[in-house]
Design an enzyme around this catalytic site. Structure first.
Site, PDB file in Angstrom:
ATOM      1  N   ARG A  86      -8.120   2.034   7.398  1.00  0.00           N
ATOM      2  CA  ARG A  86      -7.121   1.016   7.038  1.00  0.00           C
ATOM      3  C   ARG A  86      -6.294   1.541   5.862  1.00  0.00           C
ATOM      4  O   ARG A  86      -6.791   2.340   5.052  1.00  0.00           O
ATOM      5  CB  ARG A  86      -7.794  -0.316   6.657  1.00  0.00           C
ATOM      6  CG  ARG A  86      -8.833  -0.190   5.571  1.00  0.00           C
ATOM      7  CD  ARG A  86      -9.347  -1.552   5.126  1.00  0.00           C
ATOM      8  NE  ARG A  86      -8.365  -2.252   4.308  1.00  0.00           N
ATOM      9  CZ  ARG A  86      -8.229  -2.062   3.008  1.00  0.00           C
ATOM     10  NH1 ARG A  86      -8.973  -1.211   2.350  1.00  0.00           N
ATOM     11  NH2 ARG A  86      -7.309  -2.728   2.343  1.00  0.00           N
ATOM     12  N   PRO A  87      -5.038   1.064   5.790  1.00  0.00           N
ATOM     13  CA  PRO A  87      -4.242   1.498   4.642  1.00  0.00           C
ATOM     14  C   PRO A  87      -4.678   0.721   3.406  1.00  0.00           C
ATOM     15  O   PRO A  87      -4.888  -0.486   3.479  1.00  0.00           O
ATOM     16  CB  PRO A  87      -2.809   1.105   5.044  1.00  0.00           C
ATOM     17  CG  PRO A  87      -2.976  -0.014   6.020  1.00  0.00           C
ATOM     18  CD  PRO A  87      -4.305   0.144   6.676  1.00  0.00           C
ATOM     19  N   SER A  88      -4.820   1.392   2.272  1.00  0.00           N
ATOM     20  CA  SER A  88      -5.162   0.688   1.031  1.00  0.00           C
ATOM     21  C   SER A  88      -3.973  -0.181   0.611  1.00  0.00           C
ATOM     22  O   SER A  88      -2.823   0.171   0.862  1.00  0.00           O
ATOM     23  CB  SER A  88      -5.466   1.707  -0.066  1.00  0.00           C
ATOM     24  OG  SER A  88      -5.390   1.086  -1.326  1.00  0.00           O
ATOM     25  N   GLY A  89      -4.268  -1.283  -0.012  1.00  0.00           N
ATOM     26  CA  GLY A  89      -3.192  -2.118  -0.558  1.00  0.00           C
ATOM     27  C   GLY A  89      -3.083  -1.972  -2.069  1.00  0.00           C
ATOM     28  O   GLY A  89      -2.344  -2.711  -2.721  1.00  0.00           O
ATOM     29  N   ARG A 120      -7.823   4.540   3.796  1.00  0.00           N
ATOM     30  CA  ARG A 120      -9.265   4.596   3.550  1.00  0.00           C
ATOM     31  C   ARG A 120     -10.017   4.761   4.873  1.00  0.00           C
ATOM     32  O   ARG A 120      -9.610   4.199   5.901  1.00  0.00           O
ATOM     33  CB  ARG A 120      -9.750   3.320   2.865  1.00  0.00           C
ATOM     34  CG  ARG A 120      -9.116   3.092   1.513  1.00  0.00           C
ATOM     35  CD  ARG A 120      -9.916   2.076   0.716  1.00  0.00           C
ATOM     36  NE  ARG A 120      -9.168   1.560  -0.428  1.00  0.00           N
ATOM     37  CZ  ARG A 120      -9.029   2.184  -1.583  1.00  0.00           C
ATOM     38  NH1 ARG A 120      -9.548   3.382  -1.773  1.00  0.00           N
ATOM     39  NH2 ARG A 120      -8.338   1.629  -2.577  1.00  0.00           N
ATOM     40  N   SER A 151      -6.532  -3.020 -12.514  1.00  0.00           N
ATOM     41  CA  SER A 151      -7.956  -3.134 -12.189  1.00  0.00           C
ATOM     42  C   SER A 151      -8.678  -1.790 -12.118  1.00  0.00           C
ATOM     43  O   SER A 151      -8.803  -1.103 -13.129  1.00  0.00           O
ATOM     44  CB  SER A 151      -8.076  -3.913 -10.882  1.00  0.00           C
ATOM     45  OG  SER A 151      -9.402  -4.259 -10.645  1.00  0.00           O
ATOM     46  N   ALA A 206     -18.109  -5.484  -0.303  1.00  0.00           N
ATOM     47  CA  ALA A 206     -19.157  -4.525  -0.671  1.00  0.00           C
ATOM     48  C   ALA A 206     -18.858  -3.914  -2.042  1.00  0.00           C
ATOM     49  O   ALA A 206     -19.775  -3.565  -2.788  1.00  0.00           O
ATOM     50  CB  ALA A 206     -19.247  -3.439   0.393  1.00  0.00           C
TER      51      ALA A 206
HETATM   52  C1  G16 Z   1      -8.468  -5.272  -5.243  1.00  0.00           C
HETATM   53  C2  G16 Z   1      -8.696  -6.510  -4.423  1.00  0.00           C
HETATM   54  C3  G16 Z   1      -9.964  -6.368  -3.621  1.00  0.00           C
HETATM   55  C4  G16 Z   1      -9.905  -5.095  -2.781  1.00  0.00           C
HETATM   56  C5  G16 Z   1      -9.579  -3.890  -3.667  1.00  0.00           C
HETATM   57  C6  G16 Z   1      -9.326  -2.636  -2.881  1.00  0.00           C
HETATM   58  O1  G16 Z   1      -9.521  -5.118  -6.142  1.00  0.00           O
HETATM   59  O2  G16 Z   1      -8.786  -7.615  -5.292  1.00  0.00           O
HETATM   60  O3  G16 Z   1     -10.085  -7.482  -2.804  1.00  0.00           O
HETATM   61  O4  G16 Z   1     -11.110  -4.873  -2.151  1.00  0.00           O
HETATM   62  O5  G16 Z   1      -8.409  -4.145  -4.401  1.00  0.00           O
HETATM   63  O6  G16 Z   1      -8.261  -2.856  -2.015  1.00  0.00           O
HETATM   64  P1  G16 Z   1      -7.624  -1.710  -1.134  1.00  0.00           P
HETATM   65  O7  G16 Z   1      -8.753  -1.117  -0.360  1.00  0.00           O
HETATM   66  O8  G16 Z   1      -6.612  -2.413  -0.307  1.00  0.00           O
HETATM   67  O9  G16 Z   1      -7.056  -0.685  -2.071  1.00  0.00           O
HETATM   68  P2  G16 Z   1      -9.261  -4.756  -7.664  1.00  0.00           P
HETATM   69  O10 G16 Z   1     -10.621  -4.820  -8.289  1.00  0.00           O
HETATM   70  O11 G16 Z   1      -8.643  -3.395  -7.678  1.00  0.00           O
HETATM   71  O12 G16 Z   1      -8.321  -5.827  -8.125  1.00  0.00           O
END
Ligand code: G16
Length: 552
Positions: free
Chosen positions: A511-514, A520, A68, A385
């Site tokens: 929060r930790p990014s996933g 973040r 993504s 957002a």
């Molecule tokens: C994915 C998720 C979203 C999330 C984003 C960032 O988006 O589908 O719901 O907001 O990651 O997540 P994080 O802050 O945990 O890194 P995408 O567009 O990368 O698939």
């Protein structure tokens, strides 16, 4: 598991050794990492997808190869369930164990135990189907191959490669094949449905000739969205849209795309002073996020951002308007409209939505959480957002609408019912979708006769800043309360609160990014300087508590 199945798995698994010393996790939206280490993970998730199909009685399951918004050298894999929605969260721990099993023997043991527990027939007596899609990343093709090998190592399972698609298209096709009983549904059906419903919304605009809203320029992040938007442009004979950053020259997600525009609040590459006064939009690399913006005159590339919160507000307003035409207090059935946001939602947007009389709920980040909550309403509108979101309609509401379309005597009410029906067909019911979202925004702006500036005036965002901090171990950060409070490491929340209270209208969380190896930081305050200062101080705090010097 019979012997034939066992030996097939042993043979194929030994061709995909896992990377050493790396622990992967299913995260916010599937596994993501540098593409060079993902072969084994993707192979194993191919197996999982086949098992999921068997578990769901042979339903079509989706497997998408994408990272993504992440950089081009990364890639990832995620699974779509039969309704086109994200893989059920119950299976995420299994996905983690499968991805991290150290050798073929332990992998097979895990699969055998899980299949037994879940009562999944592993003897070839049942068929399984997995649809495979990928974005435009160069590593995509070989990862699709690895996934196919995984799928084929489950007896009776087949993988069908549908090539380069947007993530939401794959989810949509999976849903159409299972839920809408269109076993051969393809990208063509997607284009047909979204363009037909968009046209329907445009045809239903009263006094159409007065509602021209001018040109739109779309930044496609140098990703898959470019070629797909081109198809829609042709289908709709849409001369007012210009497609930029479609991938012929620039690098995927590099200084382009929704993530860059939303986080840095600057115009993407290829945009500049000649575009002042024009409505602009940005998709992300796999076209599941959408934001709008305008360029500030003499603003040194700065923009007025119209983010996911404002898209949500526009959708909510339009839906409320149509419902108010269609219903009054005498109606027996009052559809429940709800809105789902995350902690990243600008405080001003939540205030606005509350003023509209809408029920607003918060979940942790990740569309999987928002989507699930939105299902609790007749019309559930959710957006992050960052531009990821959609609108879900319940079956009960759609049946009611169907009835209204045909039985309403007043033309005004009939049209309102038709509009809502068209929205339910246009907007992706499986997952957030930048292309269908873009068409809905465009249709609503035309309906209202609104410029992007007028839309942006719905409310004024509180100034905010987002930062990321590289830390030794992001999993050391544990949050609660829809990610607004940090539970671990101890002491950090008290320190964040002590900094935040110093700023009028201050709000801050970490929060930790996933999806990336970072923590973040989000801060909001009355002025931009204050939001920047708060974010920077909290980022320093995170570094003190968790930075690379910790434990060294
Ligand atoms: C994915 C998720 C979203 C999330 C984003 C960032 O988006 O589908 O719901 O907001 O990651 O997540 P994080 O802050 O945990 O890194 P995408 O567009 O990368 O698939």
């Amino acid at each position: 598991m019979n012997e034939q199945q066992q030996s097939l798995l042993v043979q194929s698994a030994s061709r995909f050794p896992p990377p050493q010393g790396i622990k992967l996790s299913y995260g916010t939206a599937g596994f993501r990492a540098d593409a060079s280490i993902l072969q084994s993970t993707v192979f194993r998730i191919g197996i999982l997808a086949a098992l999921r199909s068997l578990k769901t009685g042979g339903a079509v399951i989706g497997l998408m190869i994408t990272a993504s918004h992440n950089k081009v050298s990364d890639n990832g894999v995620k699974v779509a369930d039969p309704a086109g929605e994200m893989l059920t969260q119950d299976w995420e721990p299994f996905a983690d164990s499968v991805a991290n099993a150290p050798d073929p023997e332990s992998l097979i043991q895990l699969i055998a135990d899980f299949a037994k527990k879940e009562d999944i027939p592993l003897n070839g007596s049942k068929g399984a189907t997995v649809l495979l899609g990928r974005d435009t990343r160069p590593s995509g093709e070989s990862l699709v191959e690895a996934a196919k090998q995984g799928i084929c190592s489950v007896i009776g399972a087949v993988g069908i490669d549908i090539g380069v698609v947007t993530t939401p298209q794959l989810h949509w096709i999976v849903r159409a094949r299972n839920k809408d009983s269109k076993p051969s549904a393809s990208e063509l059906d997607y284009f047909d449905q979204v363009s037909t419903s968009f046209r329907c919304l445009i045809d239903l605009i009263p006094n159409k000739s007065q509602h021209g809203i001018g040109k739109l320029i779309v930044d496609c992040a140098n990703g898959v969205g470019g070629e797909k938007l081109q198809v829609l442009k042709q289908k709709l004979n849409w001369s007012d849209v210009e497609i930029r950053n479609s991938g012929e020259q620039g690098v995927l997600n590099e200084q382009v795309g929704a993530d860059y525009v939303q986080k840095d609040k600057v115009a993407p590459q290829g945009f500049g002073p000649p575009d002042v006064g024009v409505r602009c939009a940005s998709l992300d690399g796999d076209a599941d996020r959408l934001v709008y913006f305008t360029i500030i005159p003499n603003g040194n590339n700065r923009i007025n951002l119209v983010d996911g919160d404002k898209i949500l507000s526009l959708f909510a307003l339009f839906i409320k308007d149509q419902l108010s035409i269609l219903t009054d207090y005498t109606n027996e059935y009052q559809p429940r409209v709800g809105v789902v946001q995350t902690a990243y939602a600008n405080g001003a947007s939540t205030k606005y939505l509350n003023q509209l009389g809408l029920h607003v709920i918060f979940t942790p980040t990740g569309v999987k959480y928002l989507h699930e909550k939105a299902h609790e309403f007749d019309i559930g509108i959710y957006f992050e957002a960052n531009g990821h979101g959609t609108i879900l309609f319940s079956n009960r509401f759609l049946r009611w609408l169907e009835d209204k379309k045909s039985t309403e005597k007043s033309l005004e009410k009939q049209n309102a019912a038709m509009r809502l029906w068209a929205v339910s067909k246009l907007i992706n019911q499986a997952v957030g979708d930048a292309l269908s979202g873009l068409l809905l925004v465009e249709a609503i702006l035309q309906h209202m006769g609104w410029s992007v500036e007028k839309w942006n005036e719905l409310y004024h965002d509180l100034p905010s800043r987002q930062l990321k901090v590289k830390v030794a171990d992001r999993t050391a950060v544990v949050t609660t309360n829809a990610e607004t409070i940090v539970e671990k490491p101890p002491g950090i929340q008290e320190a964040i609160t002590a900094l935040t209270v110093k700023y009028p209208q201050g709000r801050c969380f970490v929060r930790p990014s996933g999806t990336e190896d970072v923590v973040r930081v989000y801060a909001e305050a009355r002025t931009q300087e204050a939001a920047d200062e708060l974010a920077t101080s909290v980022a320093k705090l995170v570094d003190q508590f968790l930075g690379f010097h910790v434990g060294m």
